[in-house]
Design an enzyme around this catalytic site. Structure first.
Site, mmCIF file in Angstrom:
data_model
loop_
_atom_site.group_PDB
_atom_site.id
_atom_site.type_symbol
_atom_site.label_atom_id
_atom_site.label_comp_id
_atom_site.label_asym_id
_atom_site.label_seq_id
_atom_site.Cartn_x
_atom_site.Cartn_y
_atom_site.Cartn_z
ATOM 1 N N ALA A 176 66.032 92.971 -29.541
ATOM 2 C CA ALA A 176 65.164 91.564 -29.817
ATOM 3 C C ALA A 176 64.723 91.871 -28.135
ATOM 4 C CB ALA A 176 66.083 91.238 -29.304
ATOM 5 N N HIS A 177 63.132 91.459 -27.783
ATOM 6 C CA HIS A 177 62.395 92.278 -26.561
ATOM 7 C C HIS A 177 61.057 91.554 -26.594
ATOM 8 C CE1 HIS A 177 61.054 95.021 -29.248
ATOM 9 N NE2 HIS A 177 59.514 94.911 -29.022
ATOM 10 N N ALA A 178 60.505 91.214 -25.283
ATOM 11 C CA ALA A 178 59.207 90.745 -25.420
ATOM 12 C C ALA A 178 58.064 91.286 -24.517
ATOM 13 C CB ALA A 178 59.242 89.455 -24.844
#
Length: 259
Positions: A67-69
């Protein structure tokens, strides 16, 4: 560059965490990075929005979501989190669901966490170590395994052939700092085992940049979701289902170079 155990402290690790769905699973990864001062709640919302916008491409291996942005003002410092779920949840990935492990990343830029990503990629590529991480009974036990396997050395750099140019392979994700960088580490490991590290360079990038850089590359390696987003870019786009698998990276590279 920061080591894996520095970016992923014990306080950012939790095991047997409850989550009703993928949004709550990502939220738990975000909450740990908030608690350890890596990001704000806004970044957690950005990670969830990334999946809503780009699809479940962050599920990079069976049972594993990364999970990342994009780097944003909501990232206070580069950091990571590790959430092993009490029960797996579905992200909607065609082949890698359900997910039991969510690794979170908040990156200030695209380079500070390179060594840590390389160490993590090597750990998860080793089946015995990956199993030990998934079965570790406590957060401290997880951290001890991560710390013991983090010796990464200097980041690999390809050297140009005498009088010639390097071949370039692009690994692509929605943001260019997370899953694409993870896949880059796996691909580079295979190239180095082949002895091709001096002839082929691997660049991690995002979907927008990839379209502009495609003419520089012999191939693009990415997830099925991102491949659909890219469409026809004038070079082969190869789908990799398991970003931790050296065997799959080997197969895709052999297909690319017809060897």
């Amino acid at each position: 560059m920061a080591a894996l155990s520095e970016l992923l402290p014990v306080a950012a690790v939790t095991v047997d965490a409850p989550a009703a769905d993928w949004r709550e699973a990502v939220r738990r990864a975000g909450d740990l990075m908030v608690a350890t001062g890596a990001a704000t709640d806004t970044y957690t919302a950005e990670m969830i929005e990334n999946v809503e916008r780009n699809g479940p491409y962050i599920v990079i291996a069976p049972g594993l979501a990364f999970a990342h942005a994009r780097p944003s003002p909501a990232v206070l410092k580069t950091g990571m989190s590790w959430v092993r779920l009490a029960r797996p949840v579905v992200f909607g990935h065609e082949s890698n669901d359900p997910v039991e492990l969510v690794v979170g990343l908040a990156a200030k830029d695209a380079s500070e966490h390179t060594a840590a990503m390389g160490a993590l990629a090597r750990l998860l590529a080793d089946q015995d170590t990956a199993r030990a991480l998934r079965e570790a009974p406590t957060a401290q036990a997880v951290h001890d395994i991560l710390r013991g396997g983090q010796e990464a050395g200097a980041p690999r750099q390809a050297a140009a052939r005498g009088g010639g140019e390097l071949h370039k392979i692009l690994t692509v994700c929605g943001n260019g700092v997370g899953t694409s960088l993870f896949l880059k580490q796996t691909v580079e490991g295979v190239l180095d085992r082949w002895g091709w590290g001096r002839y082929v360079t691997v660049e991690a990038t995002d979907t927008i940049s990839a379209k502009g850089k495609a003419n520089e590359a012999v191939a693009i390696l990415t997830s099925r979701e991102i491949a659909r987003t890219l469409g026809d870019v004038g070079v082969p786009v190869k789908v990799v289902e398991d970003f931790t698998s050296a065997a799959e990276a080997d197969r895709v590279l052999r297909d690319t170079y017809d060897v």
